[in-house]
Every structure is written in C-alpha cells, then in structure tokens.
Design an enzyme around this catalytic site. Structure first.
Site, PDB file in Angstrom:
ATOM      1  N   PRO A  80       5.534  23.696  -0.301  1.00  7.90           N
ATOM      2  CA  PRO A  80       4.689  24.111   0.835  1.00  7.90           C
ATOM      3  C   PRO A  80       5.515  24.250   2.110  1.00  7.90           C
ATOM      4  CG  PRO A  80       3.713  22.262  -0.354  1.00  7.90           C
ATOM      5  CD  PRO A  80       5.083  22.444  -0.900  1.00  7.90           C
ATOM      6  N   GLU A  81       5.230  25.286   2.864  1.00 11.86           N
ATOM      7  CA  GLU A  81       5.927  25.528   4.130  1.00 11.86           C
ATOM      8  C   GLU A  81       4.916  25.417   5.273  1.00 11.86           C
ATOM      9  OE1 GLU A  81       8.410  29.087   3.874  1.00 11.86           O
ATOM     10  OE2 GLU A  81       8.705  28.769   1.737  1.00 11.86           O
TER      11      GLU A  81
END
Ligand SMILES: [Zn+2]
Length: 278
Positions: free
Chosen positions: A2-3
């Site tokens: 996840p960013e």
C-alpha cells in the site's frame, strides 16, 4: 505494498469510524506485529482506556492519536489490513494478529499474512524521534508548495526520477505503482535526471504528482492481483482499473496505442511507454 492513496483512504475511513471511541481491550496473538515492544503488555497498556482523538497519516504510516500521551502507529507493510467488525461474533479472518475492542461496541482487526506490517505505540510529542517518521519528506496531499520550490528541490538532487519519487525523504508515500503512473502522466521517462528537467517538464511532473494521487484516493486506492489491499470495510479499491502503465507490459499504451514496456530498475519493475515518455 500500500502507498499513500491506500493509506489515506484507510485514514479517512478510520476517522469516520473510530474517532471518539474508547478502547476497552486489546488482544495480541503472536508477537511479530508488535515486535518493537518487549512484551504484549508494553503495547496494550498505554492503549486500554484511551479515547481516539484523531487519525493522521505520515507518509505510509497511520498515526492514531489518543487522549493520553501515546499514539498508536500502524504500518501495513506488504499485506497488512485494518478491518472493522461490528462484533466479535463476526468470524476473524486468518492471520488476524491484533484486535482492538471499543467500549461503544465494535472492533478493529489487524490482519497481516506476510507479517511485514506492524503496530506500535510511541509518545505523540516524540514522534519525530521514531526513526521511520523522522526523515519523511514533504507530503504531496498535505503540503502546499509552489512548483517553483518543487523545481528547486529537484535541481538540488542529481537522481533518476523514479528513485527520487520513491525516496521517502524527498516525498513521502510514493512507491513502485504510483511512481510509474505519475511519470506516465507527466510524460517523463523513469531514468531522467532530476536536475536536467525543463521548466515545462517540472510543471508537468508537479501537476502529475498531485493529480495522480488525488485521483487514486478518489477511486479508493489500488488493489493489485497479488496483494491484499482492502479498505476498512474489506472492499478492494478501484484505481487499478485506471492504471495507464503499471503492470501493463505488452498491452497498448492508452495514449498512443504502442506497447507498454517493462524495465528492471533497482530490483523493481518499472512500466512505461517509450513514445509518450521522453
Ligand atoms: Zn504511449
């Protein structure tokens, strides 16, 4: 992994769901998720009895501010998920490592099959002393900044654009997926040098960063085939359907219909269009 957009979606969900709630109990099964603490009680002690005041984000880290001196920090790692459940009777998914129960009912589960993610508590006033949070660069969604200043920051470095975008000390929150999408949007190739951009290219890159990340948040993040990202309610994001180049090797570039290429760079894949990105 996840960013920024995925973590921001979770932050907004959490803000609606847990702010104002009081932590009744915390269960920890297995200690890898709370590995910074010597004992489970070191982790759970400062949390129990505290009320959630706000939910913030620092790069890819969530900071749950409590009404005591400590904050709960969450990093999803490769495969971490935070999931809300209405009651403990709802079956816990496999790989649930931490469960936070609220006095008002409902709970929050930290699920992490690959266990690269973690949770820890730290003094809110001393977050700057937490190694991973201390050197974070500007936050593209929260820092108001002119493109001229951004241009000077680029010119001060002599780095390839892809590495610079992924450098958490330069800009916080961007990883392999969004750096490719941003560079496509900006029409710039991943191996261009940051101090060799024209004024027009700087403006394009500046705009592409904000627009791409904002769009990704709007579509609730990217859920990739081999990864696990879902929102607080267990729902995958939609932004992967809008990816232009990431993981689209061999497919037609949405802009020019030529083939999207993949290159190996710093042990990661980078996807780009040779015609649209120069
Ligand atoms: Zn193209």
């Amino acid at each position: 992994m996840p960013e920024l957009p995925e973590v921001e979606v979770l932050r907004r969900d959490l803000e609606k769901e847990v702010v104002g709630k009081k932590i009744k109990a915390v269960d920890v099964t297995g200690t890898r998720s709370v590995r910074r603490h010597k004992t489970k009680a070191d982790f759970t002690g400062p949390l129990v009895g505290r009320k959630v005041v706000s939910v913030q984000r620092r790069g890819k880290y969530l900071v749950v501010k409590l009404d005591g001196p400590e904050a709960l920090i969450v990093h999803l790692g490769m495969s971490g998920q935070l999931l809300r459940a209405k009651s403990a009777r709802e079956k816990a998914p496999k790989h649930t490592h931490v469960v936070i129960h609220f006095t008002q009912g409902g709970l929050l589960r930290f699920v992490d099959p690959r266990t690269f993610g973690e949770m820890f508590v730290a003094k809110y006033d001393a977050l700057a002393e937490v190694e991973e949070l201390s050197h974070l660069g500007l936050d593209p969604l929260e820092t108001a900044m002119s493109w001229e200043l951004f241009g000077r920051m680029l010119a001060d470095k002599h780095a390839r654009l892809k590495s610079l975008l992924m450098d958490q000390k330069f800009i916080a929150g961007i990883g392999n997926v969004y750096s490719d999408e941003i560079l496509f949007q900006a029409g710039l190739k991943w191996d261009r040098l940051s101090d060799g951009l024209s004024e027009q290219e700087i403006r394009r890159l500046y705009r592409a960063i904000f627009e791409t990340l904002q769009d990704a948040v709007k579509f609730r993040g990217s859920s990739l085939a081999d990864e696990q990202y879902v929102d607080l309610f267990g729902k995958p994001g939609e932004y992967q359907k809008h990816h232009q180049v990431y993981d689209r090797e061999g497919q037609a570039c949405p802009r020019c219909r030529r083939t999207v290429h993949r290159a190996r760079f710093a042990n990661r894949s980078t996807f780009y269009c040779e015609a649209c990105q120069v």
